[in-house]
Design an enzyme around this catalytic site. Sequence first.
Site, PDB file in Angstrom:
ATOM      1  N   GLY A  82       0.843  -1.199   0.000  1.00  0.00           N
ATOM      2  CA  GLY A  82       0.000   0.000   0.000  1.00  0.00           C
ATOM      3  C   GLY A  82       0.874   1.242   0.000  1.00  0.00           C
ATOM      4  N   GLU A 125       9.284  10.302 -16.144  1.00  0.00           N
ATOM      5  CA  GLU A 125       9.700  11.631 -15.691  1.00  0.00           C
ATOM      6  C   GLU A 125      10.441  11.522 -14.363  1.00  0.00           C
ATOM      7  OE1 GLU A 125       6.625  10.910 -16.880  1.00  0.00           O
ATOM      8  OE2 GLU A 125       6.786  11.986 -18.780  1.00  0.00           O
ATOM      9  N   GLU A 144      12.199  -3.401  -5.997  1.00  0.00           N
ATOM     10  CA  GLU A 144      11.282  -3.430  -7.128  1.00  0.00           C
ATOM     11  C   GLU A 144      12.024  -3.095  -8.409  1.00  0.00           C
ATOM     12  OE1 GLU A 144       8.029  -0.705  -6.724  1.00  0.00           O
ATOM     13  OE2 GLU A 144       6.869  -1.730  -8.262  1.00  0.00           O
ATOM     14  N   SER A 201       1.164   3.935  -3.243  1.00  0.00           N
ATOM     15  CA  SER A 201       0.559   5.078  -3.956  1.00  0.00           C
ATOM     16  C   SER A 201      -0.799   5.445  -3.374  1.00  0.00           C
ATOM     17  CB  SER A 201       0.347   4.740  -5.431  1.00  0.00           C
ATOM     18  OG  SER A 201       1.563   4.527  -6.064  1.00  0.00           O
TER      19      SER A 201
END
Lengths: 367, 367, 395, 395
Positions: C128, C378, C245, C130
Amino acid sequence: MQFGLSESQEFLKDSARKFFAGECPSAQMRRLMETDTAYDAALWSKLTDQGYTGIIFPEAYGGVGLGKVELMLLMEEAGRALLPGPFFATVVLAGSVLDSVCSPAHKQKYLAPICGGEARSTVAILESNASWNPRDIQLNAANGKLTGEKYFVSDAAIADFIIVVARNGVFVVNAKAPGLKISPMIAMDLTRKLYVVEFNNTPAEEIGAITGLARAFDVATAALSAELVGGMQRTLDITVEYAKTRKQFGKPIGTFQAVQHQCADMYLETESSRSAVYYAGWALEENSPDAAIAVSIAKMYASDAARTVGNRGIQIHGGMGFTWENDVHLYYRRAKGSETAFGDATFHRERIASMVIDAGGVAAKSA
Amino acid sequence: MQFGLSESQEFLKDSARKFFAGECPSAQMRRLMETDTAYDAALWSKLTDQGYTGIIFPEAYGGVGLGKVELMLLMEEAGRALLPGPFFATVVLAGSVLDSVCSPAHKQKYLAPICGGEARSTVAILESNASWNPRDIQLNAANGKLTGEKYFVSDAAIADFIIVVARNGVFVVNAKAPGLKISPMIAMDLTRKLYVVEFNNTPAEEIGAITGLARAFDVATAALSAELVGGMQRTLDITVEYAKTRKQFGKPIGTFQAVQHQCADMYLETESSRSAVYYAGWALEENSPDAAIAVSIAKMYASDAARTVGNRGIQIHGGMGFTWENDVHLYYRRAKGSETAFGDATFHRERIASMVIDAGGVAAKSA
Amino acid sequence: MDLNLTSEELQFRDELRSWLASNVPKDWNEWREKPIEESFPYLRAWQRKLQEGRWAAVSWPKEYAGRSATLMQQALFWEEMARVEAPPMANSLGLGLIGPTIIAYGTEAQKQRYIPKILSAEEIWCQGFSEPNAGSDLAGLQTQAVLHGDHYVVNGQKVWTSYGWVGDWCELVVRTDATAAKHKGLTVVLVDMKSPGVEVRPLRQMTGESEFNELFFRDVRVPAENVLGKVNDGWNVAMSTLMYERGSYGARLHLIFKRYITRLIELARNIQRNGRPAAQDPIIRQKLAQCSAEIEIMRFNQMRAFSRLTATGVPGPEGSIQKIFWSELNQRLQQIAQEILGSYGQLLAGDPRAIDNGMWSYAYLRTRGNTIEAGTSEVQRNIIGHFVLGLPRSY
Amino acid sequence: MDLNLTSEELQFRDELRSWLASNVPKDWNEWREKPIEESFPYLRAWQRKLQEGRWAAVSWPKEYAGRSATLMQQALFWEEMARVEAPPMANSLGLGLIGPTIIAYGTEAQKQRYIPKILSAEEIWCQGFSEPNAGSDLAGLQTQAVLHGDHYVVNGQKVWTSYGWVGDWCELVVRTDATAAKHKGLTVVLVDMKSPGVEVRPLRQMTGESEFNELFFRDVRVPAENVLGKVNDGWNVAMSTLMYERGSYGARLHLIFKRYITRLIELARNIQRNGRPAAQDPIIRQKLAQCSAEIEIMRFNQMRAFSRLTATGVPGPEGSIQKIFWSELNQRLQQIAQEILGSYGQLLAGDPRAIDNGMWSYAYLRTRGNTIEAGTSEVQRNIIGHFVLGLPRSY
């Protein structure tokens, strides 16, 4: 010389925008895309009332008699609303084919009901080879009968009659004709349904020669590009709005040049596509010698631009752009379908090359 | 598996970097580029002292016997310094051709003086059609004599002997041979001079068959790509430094994402080129079955990357990047020359296609 | 530099290869098209089998049933798994990201409690991180946790949670100090997804699927002992998870992309274009060659990065290159596929005429998310600019 | 929308066309390769001839010897000039940018004093805007002007000044109030370049030429009456000049680019590639077609912009699209030229084997400056983002 819209053109565009915003807002569009055919009889009747179903056709057949620039403006606004259903197939494509290839009697029989809103139609062109090169068409009519398949035919299921391009002519097949089978194709664009159309010894009425198709396809190609422009504009508008309001790192994301400059590029691509489309509309209307080149320029540029504008729009929205709820992907799906329809950018670049390099080129009509 | 440099490789690279920084700083490079040949005997003698002139050649001919990865590292550092003069022509190109195609006796005669720093050389390949496809070579030796022209021959004016690729073999022509005429070509890269070499009934010694050239050209192509990597790295370094110090709107311009993200792309392009070049060096050294593909991958990617890195470097420097005083354009000029040398990106993409698509592909050797 | 496998690596690979040869399920192809809800027990069973062979968590220390595999061995592991088209593991976040974070930051009691059940797929984990208002700006998280005696009360919302629908536990980042600077007052807590007040909703993506979930927390009680690491040190704990990740992505991508391009070349041999197979069309050849080359370069970059990480031990910001490279390459690859497939490219799974049952149209849409998920392009360019090149912060 | 010329436009064009037919010099091709210093008197003479025909400043009001030409007529003017390959005018900045600014902001005395000699090319004008530390950030200008009684004393440096070496007068932006906000305390003054303390140095570009100059001002006295517009209102005066600059660019580009692509197609017919003319190579055909199409789109964009400007009267921020479009297109075009020319593309003027005497290699290098000069592409995208799309300022 005046490359801006006249007052009546501005009026047409504005009223089309208001019409679509009122009659086909996002919620309605989403409702229709979930249906089998994306067709709504009530909406069609309103389109007819506006004169849109007869926009470029002669008054003799119940049309409004406006020009190709006006068609571009209308399609741009239809594209902005992501208008679902058979407007392109019926009015732009079938209508233009009928207008180009057939006799007054056939126009009375087939074009007039389109203008009057009584009939839906479409044109069956591609076959299993999916080639937009007319030489690759194999279907042949024999003794007034057709046997074979057409692929990627938009809106065939709600057509009252289907116009069929064969090697040896252009034919009309009635929706109720024996041996006709229509089955849906499951495709990316949810608002414009595609079908396989099979003919098995199906009676077909010849309405003209295939030589007249080039002009009709050029009109359809330009109009499809105009529709892409509307989609790009909407994608840009949604995205700029999001970039103004969405905050990250304590600022609207539009403050970051990585976002802002992409918005600027979307604007450049949208405006440039629009310029190319308007020019193509004008060149078609004036029967300018560079009309075919102008159409290919518009389709080539808009096919690529619609994809990149969509890519940027999704990217700038971040996770939100990747959700089903955000409309951007619906425009992106339409852009995907339209990108290949009537030839992708590579196809039109080669077509431009054959006209500009090989033929010595007809310079675009200059001031 | 270890895709990092070994200690001795790190040492070679570091010492080469220091050597070039000390012996050929920007001012020296600029001085040499203003001379006719960009050649400096004193510098050459120092290159020889370092063992660089014999780096990959057998000790039997006075070489150092290092591997192709080491050659890549040396050329990367030479590229970073924009080393002027005939190092690539003599050592990498002529040396590799001699090493690949000729007998021990010829190696003793021609390769040994290169290793020992006594001789400068080059290889004449292209003709007026400027095609890198060996089938397009027209020059033919007859009775030990050559008559014809070679174009774009680098550093020919200071070569003691010129290796000539003809249809029917590889030949050596002495610089003092009768009927030999060497005239400068005025080209973009100021640090690597090009020449037209004309033969008029000029005696030539056959040293081998053209079948051996493919391997030598692959080594040269990879090494040229390595040199491009060094140039990209230097362009990136200069540009990042500028972006940190140059202020506009009250901030270092590197604060703006339009600048910073371009720097990030330069980094990505430089590092990716480097990975491809190192892999190509290793594949050549190991005679891996995918060596030729690996070379084409490196040249293709580095040719394009060097140009885009240069474009970005100039752009980020703004007006300053457009001045003669800033070194970025000198690297850009070298990149232009190297982009086409031994085939541009399009050429190598087609070469990759012929190996990967047509031949069923030799998969890159995998872990 | 030596790209040949060492004898240890060869041994590792051969052992794995022979284990896989006799253990990888043969019927995965029949299951892979089914809804994940249906195939999930199958994936749990597969993970348990891997665990029995001590292959479920090769990177983990031996004391936690891992093999302390080097990065190169981990890469080999994923390559071999991809080579035999092995099914994924049910608890992939638990094994790949959260387990390692618990091993690094957890108390002994936490390790004893959670690690075995991660390995056995008995407890599935989700993440959990974002939130609707904190995507790229993770430090702006708003989910609140307030300490009441021996437990925290959590309120807030998370988005883009994989495995949320099946998760037993969640590595949740919460704000425990509203007064501290943005990335300071954060804490990581381990939340039992069966706690009252946790609601999981499917999040429908533009592909039409619901790979991800939204999580809602309403007055959810979380025991204070479930804090992972230190209170208000959640930023570092979460960043460590994100590093895993970034590091774990990509290792298996080479074979997947290679399979794409091989299949695409095969298709191009059979699709006609201008009266000849597309594979003979010079324009298509250029694009296929460029793409093939970039797939190799992606692998070269990864091999170099692995070697560098092996030296330093911790994944660093250079992972951002890999992320940009693979995500943008995948988008280019899918665009080339579309150009080759032409009108057929738009057909979706279920259409009898869709090529490869709509794999290409799905991938075309799905890859749009590649440059957004796991750190947008970005954000990755910000990381390269600031942390690699030393430019000033641009955001 | 009607892209046919109106009868007024046709009349304007026909009058110009017939005037040019009998007046355009036939020998410009012999002069154009010579150093500008040598050909400058020739260009002055040509401007005087244009002035005699009242063609030197068609956009100017009739009272200043112009024709009050509409924007469309101005575009026709430049198209016709390009069509007959007419030489440029000696005083192009005076006519195009500075004269209009003086007409808009000048006192009657200033107009009387300067305008006639601009028209006759008797006094050549240059522009002193950019500084070493103020390129994109014009508001950061540092050149100082301090009022001493009836004159200002100017100190500072300017860069990238075209025509500096031959300039008689300079439109100079100076800082007159160091305490005001950045873009406030600026003033435009008209400086006699023969004033003591003015030094002009050539600025060598990466092409090797010195198209531009650096200007140095050391205690240069400028009469207070030479202020153009109001004191401390220089920002608006200078921006007005820049708007003319942006507006005037591009009008003649279509024919120049068209000439490039036509020549390139001709070259492609004669250059062999893979055993056939490059013009038959499908890859080259794609690139030439894309480029041809973009050249047309550039023109369509310009025509639309002209029509819009005709309605509003003043060039607006949409000029930024034109600037980005033409500068980036020119770079793409030159890259395609390089790909077609192959190794020959690198040969410079003077090499007997250089194609078109090195025009292509020169253009390749020179176009690098296109995305920098007259407002970088980055600045143009800022303008579109902020002023057209209404996004917040990003700098």
